[in-house]
Write a protein that holds these residues in place. Structure first.
Motif, PDB file in Angstrom:
ATOM      1  N   GLU A 321      43.388 -31.829 -20.150  1.00 29.34           N
ATOM      2  CA  GLU A 321      42.226 -31.008 -20.521  1.00 29.34           C
ATOM      3  C   GLU A 321      40.941 -31.823 -20.430  1.00 29.34           C
ATOM      4  O   GLU A 321      39.924 -31.357 -19.906  1.00 29.34           O
ATOM      5  N   ARG A 322      40.995 -33.079 -20.918  1.00 31.60           N
ATOM      6  CA  ARG A 322      39.813 -33.948 -20.845  1.00 31.60           C
ATOM      7  C   ARG A 322      39.455 -34.259 -19.389  1.00 31.60           C
ATOM      8  O   ARG A 322      38.282 -34.318 -19.028  1.00 31.60           O
ATOM      9  N   ILE A 323      40.474 -34.486 -18.555  1.00 32.54           N
ATOM     10  CA  ILE A 323      40.222 -34.751 -17.134  1.00 32.54           C
ATOM     11  C   ILE A 323      39.488 -33.574 -16.505  1.00 32.54           C
ATOM     12  O   ILE A 323      38.518 -33.742 -15.759  1.00 32.54           O
ATOM     13  N   GLY A 324      39.939 -32.368 -16.851  1.00 33.27           N
ATOM     14  CA  GLY A 324      39.270 -31.172 -16.337  1.00 33.27           C
ATOM     15  C   GLY A 324      37.833 -31.075 -16.794  1.00 33.27           C
ATOM     16  O   GLY A 324      36.931 -30.745 -16.010  1.00 33.27           O
ATOM     17  N   ASP A 325      37.595 -31.390 -18.080  1.00 33.29           N
ATOM     18  CA  ASP A 325      36.238 -31.328 -18.623  1.00 33.29           C
ATOM     19  C   ASP A 325      35.321 -32.354 -17.951  1.00 33.29           C
ATOM     20  O   ASP A 325      34.144 -32.070 -17.657  1.00 33.29           O
ATOM     21  N   ILE A 326      35.858 -33.554 -17.721  1.00 38.51           N
ATOM     22  CA  ILE A 326      35.046 -34.615 -17.097  1.00 38.51           C
ATOM     23  C   ILE A 326      34.712 -34.240 -15.656  1.00 38.51           C
ATOM     24  O   ILE A 326      33.555 -34.368 -15.209  1.00 38.51           O
ATOM     25  N   LEU A 327      35.703 -33.778 -14.909  1.00 38.14           N
ATOM     26  CA  LEU A 327      35.453 -33.368 -13.524  1.00 38.14           C
ATOM     27  C   LEU A 327      34.428 -32.240 -13.461  1.00 38.14           C
ATOM     28  O   LEU A 327      33.577 -32.188 -12.563  1.00 38.14           O
ATOM     29  N   PHE A 427      38.028 -42.527 -16.681  1.00 33.74           N
ATOM     30  CA  PHE A 427      38.458 -42.007 -17.980  1.00 33.74           C
ATOM     31  C   PHE A 427      39.474 -43.001 -18.546  1.00 33.74           C
ATOM     32  O   PHE A 427      40.570 -43.168 -18.014  1.00 33.74           O
ATOM     33  N   ASP A 428      39.117 -43.655 -19.626  1.00 32.14           N
ATOM     34  CA  ASP A 428      39.912 -44.729 -20.221  1.00 32.14           C
ATOM     35  C   ASP A 428      40.641 -44.197 -21.454  1.00 32.14           C
ATOM     36  O   ASP A 428      40.029 -43.967 -22.494  1.00 32.14           O
ATOM     37  N   THR A 429      41.961 -44.027 -21.351  1.00 33.19           N
ATOM     38  CA  THR A 429      42.730 -43.496 -22.480  1.00 33.19           C
ATOM     39  C   THR A 429      43.215 -44.595 -23.424  1.00 33.19           C
ATOM     40  O   THR A 429      43.838 -44.302 -24.439  1.00 33.19           O
ATOM     41  N   ARG A 430      42.937 -45.869 -23.089  1.00 30.47           N
ATOM     42  CA  ARG A 430      43.442 -46.986 -23.893  1.00 30.47           C
ATOM     43  C   ARG A 430      42.333 -47.876 -24.455  1.00 30.47           C
ATOM     44  O   ARG A 430      42.622 -48.886 -25.093  1.00 30.47           O
ATOM     45  N   ASN A 431      41.093 -47.560 -24.190  1.00 28.08           N
ATOM     46  CA  ASN A 431      39.959 -48.378 -24.620  1.00 28.08           C
ATOM     47  C   ASN A 431      40.046 -49.792 -24.054  1.00 28.08           C
ATOM     48  O   ASN A 431      39.589 -50.759 -24.663  1.00 28.08           O
ATOM     49  N   ALA A 432      40.640 -49.922 -22.871  1.00 27.11           N
ATOM     50  CA  ALA A 432      40.823 -51.237 -22.255  1.00 27.11           C
ATOM     51  C   ALA A 432      39.562 -51.750 -21.579  1.00 27.11           C
ATOM     52  O   ALA A 432      39.439 -52.946 -21.321  1.00 27.11           O
ATOM     53  N   MET A 433      38.623 -50.845 -21.284  1.00 29.86           N
ATOM     54  CA  MET A 433      37.438 -51.210 -20.498  1.00 29.86           C
ATOM     55  C   MET A 433      36.181 -51.378 -21.339  1.00 29.86           C
ATOM     56  O   MET A 433      35.100 -51.589 -20.801  1.00 29.86           O
ATOM     57  N   GLN A 434      36.325 -51.289 -22.633  1.00 28.60           N
ATOM     58  CA  GLN A 434      35.153 -51.285 -23.500  1.00 28.60           C
ATOM     59  C   GLN A 434      34.257 -52.503 -23.295  1.00 28.60           C
ATOM     60  O   GLN A 434      33.029 -52.416 -23.312  1.00 28.60           O
ATOM     61  N   ASP A 435      34.877 -53.676 -23.098  1.00 31.68           N
ATOM     62  CA  ASP A 435      34.092 -54.914 -22.999  1.00 31.68           C
ATOM     63  C   ASP A 435      33.714 -55.282 -21.568  1.00 31.68           C
ATOM     64  O   ASP A 435      33.110 -56.329 -21.337  1.00 31.68           O
ATOM     65  N   ILE A 436      34.061 -54.426 -20.605  1.00 29.88           N
ATOM     66  CA  ILE A 436      33.668 -54.676 -19.219  1.00 29.88           C
ATOM     67  C   ILE A 436      32.228 -54.199 -19.041  1.00 29.88           C
ATOM     68  O   ILE A 436      31.910 -53.037 -19.288  1.00 29.88           O
ATOM     69  N   GLU A 437      31.368 -55.092 -18.616  1.00 29.30           N
ATOM     70  CA  GLU A 437      29.942 -54.775 -18.571  1.00 29.30           C
ATOM     71  C   GLU A 437      29.598 -53.710 -17.534  1.00 29.30           C
ATOM     72  O   GLU A 437      28.879 -52.760 -17.830  1.00 29.30           O
ATOM     73  N   HIS A 438      30.084 -53.876 -16.303  1.00 27.81           N
ATOM     74  CA  HIS A 438      29.686 -52.943 -15.242  1.00 27.81           C
ATOM     75  C   HIS A 438      30.661 -51.783 -15.171  1.00 27.81           C
ATOM     76  O   HIS A 438      31.817 -51.931 -14.816  1.00 27.81           O
ATOM     77  N   LYS A 439      30.161 -50.609 -15.523  1.00 31.03           N
ATOM     78  CA  LYS A 439      30.946 -49.373 -15.405  1.00 31.03           C
ATOM     79  C   LYS A 439      29.987 -48.292 -14.922  1.00 31.03           C
ATOM     80  O   LYS A 439      28.824 -48.276 -15.315  1.00 31.03           O
ATOM     81  N   ASN A 440      30.478 -47.404 -14.111  1.00 29.58           N
ATOM     82  CA  ASN A 440      29.637 -46.313 -13.621  1.00 29.58           C
ATOM     83  C   ASN A 440      29.651 -45.164 -14.630  1.00 29.58           C
ATOM     84  O   ASN A 440      29.083 -45.278 -15.707  1.00 29.58           O
ATOM     85  N   HIS A 441      30.308 -44.071 -14.337  1.00 26.30           N
ATOM     86  CA  HIS A 441      30.420 -42.973 -15.294  1.00 26.30           C
ATOM     87  C   HIS A 441      31.708 -43.199 -16.097  1.00 26.30           C
ATOM     88  O   HIS A 441      32.798 -43.024 -15.578  1.00 26.30           O
ATOM     89  N   TYR A 442      31.535 -43.561 -17.351  1.00 23.47           N
ATOM     90  CA  TYR A 442      32.663 -44.031 -18.169  1.00 23.47           C
ATOM     91  C   TYR A 442      32.901 -43.104 -19.345  1.00 23.47           C
ATOM     92  O   TYR A 442      31.985 -42.765 -20.087  1.00 23.47           O
ATOM     93  N   PHE A 443      34.174 -42.713 -19.529  1.00 26.06           N
ATOM     94  CA  PHE A 443      34.563 -41.827 -20.626  1.00 26.06           C
ATOM     95  C   PHE A 443      35.793 -42.431 -21.312  1.00 26.06           C
ATOM     96  O   PHE A 443      36.653 -43.021 -20.679  1.00 26.06           O
ATOM     97  N   ARG A 444      35.846 -42.253 -22.647  1.00 26.66           N
ATOM     98  CA  ARG A 444      36.996 -42.733 -23.399  1.00 26.66           C
ATOM     99  C   ARG A 444      37.706 -41.573 -24.079  1.00 26.66           C
ATOM    100  O   ARG A 444      37.130 -40.524 -24.309  1.00 26.66           O
ATOM    101  N   LEU A 445      38.982 -41.798 -24.383  1.00 34.31           N
ATOM    102  CA  LEU A 445      39.768 -40.768 -25.064  1.00 34.31           C
ATOM    103  C   LEU A 445      39.096 -40.358 -26.363  1.00 34.31           C
ATOM    104  O   LEU A 445      38.625 -41.225 -27.109  1.00 34.31           O
TER     105      LEU A 445
END
Length: 445
Positions: A321-327, A427-445
């Motif tokens: 559902e979240r994937i659909g909303d983001i797209l 779309f990050d479902t594990r919060n693994a990318m939080q500390d990565i500085e360069h991200k384009n369009h970023y969404f978390r669970l």
């Protein structure tokens, strides 16, 4: 009667001495995620070990010193096999020569969410065929309280031998956490509950020789069986709570990860659990249902356990559902979009996809018309419903061309900087990318 009692004590003392001086020969039925690591640890402790399995492929791999379980080091297995300390076989008649046999077979749920103990029964019957005085039998498979005494014990005593007198029977739940780099079979504390006090003591003696972790004795197999269910039900329910909080926070526009970080500053009364795309593996999503089934015998409805199961089982649908909303935010429908799933394993740094919620996510996306591909460094291909699925390489081009990249398993092997730089929508479902500085369009669970 007195002479019989003395004979029984002689058997117990003899087995105890054999365990302590490492002259006992041990066996393990089931060479999977629990059985093979246990067999290796027993052999490393100095025992001659026979491993039994109905799968010829597994038997051949073990006898060739080829490892297929993440928690086992291949060089250790190979050296033990070459030294003659471990032998695998499909021939259960070798049980007649053993002093101890551990049962580590699967206990899945059937299509009605009821325990399927077919493998436990079959193993107990195989042991009964070759049971002899002075033998110790330990069930390690996770199951409902009562299995050892209601199912295994009668099968063994049908031989005419008496438990606690002629042979010993105990339950000691496996505690395997695939991918855990701190705790493993060797150093995790062990719980042991025997049918009689003598059974408990003999089984405890075995594990004290094999493991570094403390051996905790309980009063009965039922207590040991129930504590194992409690362990996994505790995790199941707390994960369900945080998953429900994640769903609510999403609707309220609140960052669940920031909420958890804030709550974790409390030094007492709070233990952090983290949301995700759903539960996988053979234990946490499955074991609580054993208790739910058994509770009906006592006219009790385990409402909290069942609701927790429903919440956790619904997470793959929520992710879709979240994937659909983001797209939709980028004027794209799910149908026809390319979705790149990063991870098939149900948890980080393992190659296990049993009950993986990511496979459910993949299925649901395909049902909606998405073009789904995956990349998993631990699982380059997998089989599901008699079909083979092959992954793709994690490259700049594959990241760029995906309409959405969904991080479903936070493997340490991933190049997160590469993902952040080239995934246009992530779309990050594990919060693994939080500390990565360069991200384009970023969404978390």
């Amino acid at each position: 009667m007195e002479a019989y009692k003395l004979l029984s004590e002689d058997l117990r003392m003899k087995l105890g001495k054999q365990l302590i001086n490492k002259t006992a020969t041990l066996g393990v039925i089931g060479l999977g995620y629990v059985g093979l690591p246990l067999a290796v640890e027993k052999a490393k402790a100095g025992y001659r070990v026979y491993g039994f399995d109905i799968q010829q492929k597994r038997v051949d791999m073990v006898n060739q010193g080829v490892n297929y379980i993440g928690d086992v080091l291949e060089n250790e297995l190979r050296d033990l096999v070459r030294a003659g300390m471990i032998t695998a076989t499909t021939d259960y008649s070798f049980i007649r020569d053993l002093d101890v046999i551990s049962i580590c077979v699967p206990t899945p749920l059937d299509s009605y969410q009821q325990p399927d103990i077919t493998y436990v029964k079959a193993s107990a019957e195989a042991v009964a065929t070759y049971l002899h005085p002075g033998m110790l039998v330990v069930l390690e498979s996770t199951t409902y309280p009562g299995t050892t005494e209601e199912i295994v014990l009668p099968i063994l005593e049908n031989t005419g031998l008496r438990c606690g007198v002629d042979f010993y029977l105990a339950y000691s739940p496996e505690r395997v956490d695939p991918g855990n780099r701190v705790y493993n079979t060797k150093n995790t504390p062990k719980v042991v509950g025997g049918v009689t006090k003598a059974c408990t003591e003999v089984a405890a003696t075995l594990y004290e020789q094999v493991l570094e972790g403390k051996v905790h004795q309980v009063s009965s197999p039922a207590v040991a069986e129930m504590e194992k269910i409690l362990e996994n039900t505790f995790r199941n329910i707390n994960i369900a709570l945080v998953n429900e909080m994640a769903i609510l926070c999403n609707r309220m526009g609140i960052d669940i990860w920031e909420v958890i970080d804030a709550a974790s500053t409390k030094p007492y009364g709070f233990m952090p659990f983290y949301p995700g795309p759903g539960l996988g593996g053979h234990c946490i999503p499955v074991d609580p249902w054993y208790l739910t089934w058994k509770a009906r015998e006592f006219n009790y409805h385990t409402r909290l356990i069942e609701v927790a199961g429903e919440i956790n089982n619904s997470m793959p649908e929520f992710v879709v559902e979240r994937i659909g909303d983001i797209l939709n935010q980028f004027s794209k429908p799910i149908k026809g979009s390319t979705v790149l799933l990063l991870g098939i394993a149900y948890k980080k740094d393992i190659d296990d996809y049993r009950e993986s919620p990511i496979i459910k996510i993949m299925e649901k996306l395909r049902q909606k018309g998405a073009e789904v591909v995956f990349s998993d460094p631990k699982i380059p291909q997998f089989f599901y419903k008699n079909k083979e699925y092959s992954g793709i390489d994690l490259t700049k081009e594959n990241l760029r061309t995906a309409d959405i990249v969904v991080l479903t398993t936070d493997h340490s092997d991933y190049d997160y900087n590469l993902i952040g730089k080239y995934a246009e929508v992530l779309f990050d479902t594990r919060n693994a990318m939080q500390d990565i500085e360069h991200k384009n369009h970023y969404f978390r669970l």
